[in-house]
Scaffold this motif. Sequence first.
Motif: not given
Length: 78
Positions: A6-11, A26-37
């Motif tokens: 699991l990881h998060a990246s800035v959108r 407010r920091v916009p993040l995208a949440l991932y499991a492996l490389d799946e959003n």
Amino acid sequence: MLPTRLHASVRRDEPLHTQQATGEVRVPLALYALDENRGDLDLVLSRAEGQHLFTQLAEALGLVNPMMPAQRALEAVQ
């Protein structure tokens, strides 16, 4: 069962938002499991939390002299 990565990246192409009156960030993040959003969310920080996080990250990355006050460090990067 293998552990999920699991990881998060800035959108991308979405700037962070600040509320000048309250200091909220407010920091916009995208949440991932492996490389799946798996979804999007905003990380919401107070001014003090944002400054503390910035200082810790900058020091960990060697961008700031640990003896430099956090406010000067924040201003130097902005």
